[in-house]
Design a protein around this motif. Structure first.
Motif, PDB file in Angstrom:
ATOM      1  N   GLY A  58     -22.286  50.267 -18.730  1.00 40.87           N
ATOM      2  CA  GLY A  58     -22.786  49.569 -19.900  1.00 40.87           C
ATOM      3  C   GLY A  58     -24.270  49.302 -19.766  1.00 40.87           C
ATOM      4  N   HIS A  59     -24.915  48.972 -20.853  1.00 44.89           N
ATOM      5  CA  HIS A  59     -26.350  48.700 -20.836  1.00 44.89           C
ATOM      6  C   HIS A  59     -26.648  47.403 -20.084  1.00 44.89           C
ATOM      7  N   SER A  60     -25.815  46.386 -20.318  1.00 48.38           N
ATOM      8  CA  SER A  60     -25.949  45.131 -19.572  1.00 48.38           C
ATOM      9  C   SER A  60     -25.054  45.264 -18.341  1.00 48.38           C
ATOM     10  N   ASP A  61     -24.381  44.200 -17.949  1.00 45.03           N
ATOM     11  CA  ASP A  61     -23.469  44.285 -16.805  1.00 45.03           C
ATOM     12  C   ASP A  61     -22.115  44.881 -17.180  1.00 45.03           C
ATOM     13  N   GLY A  62     -21.924  45.214 -18.466  1.00 44.01           N
ATOM     14  CA  GLY A  62     -20.693  45.854 -18.910  1.00 44.01           C
ATOM     15  C   GLY A  62     -19.494  44.930 -19.005  1.00 44.01           C
ATOM     16  N   ASP A  63     -19.723  43.624 -19.019  1.00 47.15           N
ATOM     17  CA  ASP A  63     -18.631  42.646 -19.039  1.00 47.15           C
ATOM     18  C   ASP A  63     -17.944  42.666 -20.407  1.00 47.15           C
TER      19      ASP A  63
END
Length: 155
Positions: free
Chosen positions: A36-41
């Protein structure tokens, strides 16, 4: 009294690697990660979308675009920012979620995930429910997260 419900959904592929797999702000695996672009949470992303939907404020992509400023960010920050954005206009009454994941058993992490999400949203943990499901072989390479929230307009 104005009450609104919102629904959120997110899905991320699971990969082998030491980046860490985060759900509800908790590292649930050291040997897997969600792309994911962020942490994918995916859990936090689904909750953000549910809240934004209930408040008629669009979706996570509008609020947190895939640009440099959101690269590798912790998704708990997204929850905190959305909670702050609706403060004074909407009161979060509850969040109910389902996480479908086959690669990690989450039962031992649910309490920590619940506490993290509740803290980020500025509510007690009794207002957040997280239900992990195995998926029974339906989607071994992905994590799916579903969220529903209920908001009440502040008068």
């Amino acid at each position: 009294m104005n009450i609104r419900v919102g629904i959120g959904y997110d899905v991320h592929p699971v990969f082998v690697g030491s980046k860490g797999l985060f759900l509800g702000g908790v590292k649930v695996s050291d040997s897997l990660y969600l792309s994911g672009h962020s942490d994918g949470d995916a859990l936090c992303h689904a909750i953000v979308d549910a809240i934004l939907g209930a408040a008629s404020l669009g979706n996570i992509g509008n609020e947190f675009p895939e640009d440099h400023s959101n690269r590798d960010r912790r998704s708990l920050e997204f929850l905190s920012e959305i909670s702050e954005a609706i403060k004074g206009r909407w009161q979060l009454l509850n969040v109910d979620t389902v996480i479908v994941i086959e690669s990690v058993r989450l039962a031992g992490f649910v309490r920590s995930m619940t506490e993290n999400v509740a803290e980020a949203l500025g509510v007690g943990s009794e207002f957040v429910n997280i239900k992990p499901k195995s998926g029974n072989g339906s989607s071994p390479d992905f994590v799916h997260a579903h969220a529903v929230c209920l908001l009440r307009e502040v008068e």
